[in-house]
Design an enzyme around this catalytic site. Structure first.
Site, PDB file in Angstrom:
ATOM      1  N   ASP A   1     -52.289 -30.195  -7.814  1.00  0.00           N
ATOM      2  CA  ASP A   1     -53.176 -29.193  -8.407  1.00  0.00           C
ATOM      3  C   ASP A   1     -54.386 -29.889  -9.038  1.00  0.00           C
ATOM      4  O   ASP A   1     -54.323 -31.067  -9.380  1.00  0.00           O
ATOM      5  CB  ASP A   1     -52.391 -28.418  -9.472  1.00  0.00           C
ATOM      6  CG  ASP A   1     -53.168 -27.255 -10.057  1.00  0.00           C
ATOM      7  OD1 ASP A   1     -54.143 -26.812  -9.422  1.00  0.00           O
ATOM      8  OD2 ASP A   1     -52.808 -26.793 -11.155  1.00  0.00           O
ATOM      9  N   GLU A   2     -55.487 -29.164  -9.206  1.00  0.00           N
ATOM     10  CA  GLU A   2     -56.720 -29.699  -9.819  1.00  0.00           C
ATOM     11  C   GLU A   2     -57.111 -31.033  -9.171  1.00  0.00           C
ATOM     12  O   GLU A   2     -57.398 -32.025  -9.840  1.00  0.00           O
ATOM     13  CB  GLU A   2     -56.531 -29.880 -11.341  1.00  0.00           C
ATOM     14  CG  GLU A   2     -56.200 -28.613 -12.092  1.00  0.00           C
ATOM     15  CD  GLU A   2     -57.376 -27.657 -12.258  1.00  0.00           C
ATOM     16  OE1 GLU A   2     -58.448 -27.913 -11.653  1.00  0.00           O
ATOM     17  OE2 GLU A   2     -57.240 -26.659 -12.976  1.00  0.00           O
TER      18      GLU A   2
ATOM     19  N   ARG B   1     -66.472 -18.847 -17.059  1.00  0.00           N
ATOM     20  CA  ARG B   1     -65.431 -18.454 -18.011  1.00  0.00           C
ATOM     21  C   ARG B   1     -65.572 -16.993 -18.397  1.00  0.00           C
ATOM     22  O   ARG B   1     -64.641 -16.405 -18.961  1.00  0.00           O
ATOM     23  CB  ARG B   1     -65.507 -19.299 -19.300  1.00  0.00           C
ATOM     24  CG  ARG B   1     -65.306 -20.795 -19.171  1.00  0.00           C
ATOM     25  CD  ARG B   1     -64.125 -21.196 -18.350  1.00  0.00           C
ATOM     26  NE  ARG B   1     -64.512 -21.440 -16.967  1.00  0.00           N
ATOM     27  CZ  ARG B   1     -63.673 -21.491 -15.955  1.00  0.00           C
ATOM     28  NH1 ARG B   1     -62.396 -21.282 -16.147  1.00  0.00           N
ATOM     29  NH2 ARG B   1     -64.103 -21.725 -14.721  1.00  0.00           N
TER      30      ARG B   1
END
Length: 698
Positions: free
Chosen positions: A215-216, A635
């Site tokens: 992940d990431e 965001r």
């Protein structure tokens, strides 16, 4: 799959990403595209297909992310997951070493050194090399050692490390081995060394973990990539497990547009390496965003399109339209902070939002002070992430602890904090004896101090020494002096008059500046910065005290206010939470209905230091800063405000500012310029009061 219909739960690209479990897969997951959902469904799908838990290795970057991933897989499958490995890279390294480290000559019960341990060992290594640690930036030297260890620096190269430290590094490494200890970098480098020196151990783990997920992936460092590559391809980089003809089953998930951690070794270029090292990789793009409005996504797309070295993708949303992005140009940081606080209060009332629906994002944590002050003035509870809250800084806490003890001498926690700060010769043994006396009498520490003073006078009258008789008269005198100090300050502070002047006089009386100079004798600049924080606190008290709406400007009222706004539990109003103040780095992975990006000025974002630190590749540095701005924009779910000050204080000077060049990259039709608010519109006021009447049953 536990009754779940994945075709109904996922969109087309998500379904493809979940079911492509054979061979190398690269999932480019745009912001808000359901990445975590895809990863958890993918693991659940593999388990549903009969792949054993023990054959799956899922690597991520934080313990929190690993726990969340495992919890969601449990919820999806309804299975216990005793054999599934969901872990951070470093925790996975520990797991390997606990089993295999003896092959490298270590004992199994090795220690893992934290930063404090590491600094102490660097000091010891300097001494062993006949070098003094005086004047050496030990943290900086530790960073050099770290970069040497993971291969980011080499000794003596033009852009490398000064060879004067090489013997110290060798001594440090030898000492770690002698002490059977590892530092944080070793948790990755030592497993790699283990696999290189013992191919049979690598082969064992390759046979165990036949399905790997990362992940990431854009946040992986080269050393992390190398570990993953060895597990997937073997030590030589090909062939796989003996007799194996199929390609390795490895899936990496990431977004090159959100790679913002180059300063800690992360490289989005690992995506390019992955494509080279794993031929035939299947690439799947997740571009549907489930978080933000079309307006916000178009703005993000417009900004990030200016980066050249990136995977082509364009986020889109089914949540069409959206409110325009408002840009405000305040005169200075005080006006900026006041604007943010006022907008939060206004929107919260008009749209019935909670405080924790607001995210205020800054490029650096030194932008926090003014915003925290404005929140304090408006009674907005606040949670700080990605940096230390102004009120958590040691020098500020020390000052407030004095005020709290003056207000309430029975406050043992704060009394212990200040009894020997600044240093006044009261030893740990004496403090321990006072605490024992308090415990014995079931009383407070202040009561023990008072008992000591009375006993000392009685003992003097009878020519006896009954308390602390093992100590010299100097220490006893210091204890009495401390008691007298607090009593004198209490008498002054609780009287009428200007509180801020009394606090200033108190700081001078205890000689906190002298304490800082002693503590930071090698770094007067840091001492001055810390003292400036105390001066800033005093100015905050003055501003609050002189507010005409403040009907009670005494010490008790001020401390109650500070306690209410900085406490760690949730807001008392039905768990409404706290407004989120954080650096952009800390906001990654989070989302808020309303976001403020503060300080969108050239020199802040892009940050001047990031450009100065990489003069050889300024374009690359600017592109990372642009990715950071892109992360900030994405965001926001519903509404985005961006502020850019016309001037900003730097130390004692006022510096003229110009807007960030990234603002010009937002398509003009998506923005509007904010003007100072007029009074609340009558219809808005009526809506607010109607909600209040409903809430209170009137």
């Amino acid at each position: 799959m536990s009754g779940l219909n994945i075709e109904a739960e996922l969109n087309g690209p998500q379904l493809k990403a979940v079911t492509a479990i054979e061979g190398p897969v690269l999932i480019i997951a745009g912001a808000g595209s359901g990445k975590t959902r895809v990863i958890t469904y993918r693991i659940a799908y593999m388990l549903d297909k009969g792949i054993p838990q023990s054959a799956i290795l899922a690597l991520t970057f934080t313990n929190k992310a690993a726990r969340e991933m495992e919890t969601r897989v449990k919820e999806l499958t309804g299975k216990k997951l005793q054999s599934l490995t969901v872990s951070t890279f470093h925790a996975f390294g520990v797991r390997i070493l606990r089993e295999e480290i003896e092959a490298l000559g270590y004992r199994k019960n090795f220690s893992i050194y934290d930063e404090t341990d590491r600094i102490e060992l660097i000091k010891e290594s300097l001494r062993d090399c006949k070098l003094s640690s005086e004047g050496v930036d030990l943290y900086r030297l530790g960073q050099i050692f770290s970069n040497i260890k993971i291969g980011r620096l080499k000794w003596g190269s033009p852009d490398g490390a000064d060879t004067v430290w090489e013997p110290v590094y060798q001594e440090y490494q030898q000492s770690l081995k002698i002490y059977n200890a590892l530092d944080f970098d070793d948790l990755l480098t030592v497993p790699i060394a283990l696999f290189e020196e013992h191919p049979e151990i690598l082969e064992k783990y390759r046979r165990r973990y036949r399905y790997i997920m990362v992940d990431e992936f854009q946040d992986t460092s080269f050393i992390q990539y190398r570990l993953m590559r060895m597990l997937a391809l073997g030590g030589g980089g090909g062939g796989g497990v003996t007799g194996e003809t199929r390609p390795p089953n490895v899936c990496v998930v990431g977004d090159d547009d959100q790679s913002i951690y180059s300063w800690r070794g992360a490289s989005y270029e690992n995506i390019l390496l992955f494509e080279m090292d794993f031929p035939g990789v299947e690439e799947i793009k997740l571009e549907q965003n489930y978080r933000s409005t079309t307006t916000i996504l178009e703005a993000a797309n417009g900004v990030i399109a200016n980066n050249t070295n990136r995977k082509d993708k364009r986020l889109w949303s089914g949540n069409s339209g959206g409110k325009p992005i408002e840009i405000f140009y305040p005169e200075n940081e005080s006006e900026e902070a006041a604007f943010i606080a006022a907008q939060i209060k206004k929107i919260r009332f008009e749209e019935n939002l909670r405080y924790d629906d607001f995210g205020v994002l800054t490029r650096t944590n030194n932008q926090f002070e003014c915003i925290e002050e404005a929140f304090l003035a408006e009674n907005i509870p606040c949670k700080v992430s990605g940096g230390q809250s102004f009120f958590e800084r040691k020098e500020v806490k020390d000052t407030l602890s004095y005020l709290r003890v003056i207000a309430n001498p029975s406050d043992d926690v704060n009394l212990l904090r200040i009894i020997n700060t600044p240093k006044r010769g009261i030893g740990k043994a004496s403090i321990g004896a006072l605490l024992e006396l308090a415990k014995k009498n079931r009383s407070t520490l202040w009561d023990s101090l008072d008992r000591f003073r009375i006993a000392k006078r009685l003992n003097a009258e009878h020519g006896q020494e009954m308390l602390f008789q093992e100590k010299g008269k100097g220490e006893k005198g210091e204890i009495e002096s401390f008691i007298s100090l607090i009593e004198t300050l209490r008498e002054s502070m609780l009287g009428s008059g200007e509180l801020f002047k009394k606090v200033k006089a108190m700081v001078e009386e205890i000689n906190y500046w002298g304490y800082l100079i002693t503590e930071y004798s090698k770094d007067e600049k840091k001492a001055r910065w810390k003292y400036a924080n105390i001066e800033y606190l005093i100015r905050m008290i003055e501003t609050w005290e002189k507010d005409p709406d403040n009907l009670d400007a005494g010490l008790f009222a001020y401390l109650n206010r500070i306690s209410l706004l900085t406490r760690t539990d949730s807001d008392s109003e039905a768990g409404k939470g706290k407004a989120n103040l954080m650096t952009i780095h800390a906001s990654k992975g989070l989302e808020f209905p309303v976001v403020f990006i503060a300080g969108a000025e050239n020199g802040i974002i892009p940050h001047e230091r990031s450009i100065e630190d990489h003069p050889e590749d300024a374009v690359k540095a600017v592109e990372e800063e642009r990715r950071l701005f892109y992360v900030a924009i994405t965001r926001a779910r519903d509404k985005l405000y961006i502020t850019s000050c016309r001037s900003r204080k730097r130390r004692q000077d006022t510096i003229e500012r110009v807007p960030s060049p990234f603002l010009a990259e937002i398509p003009g039709h998506l923005t509007e310029y904010h003007e100072n608010e007029k009074e609340l519109a009558p219809q808005s006021a009526e809506k607010f009061f109607a909600r209040m009447r409903e809430k209170f049953g009137n």
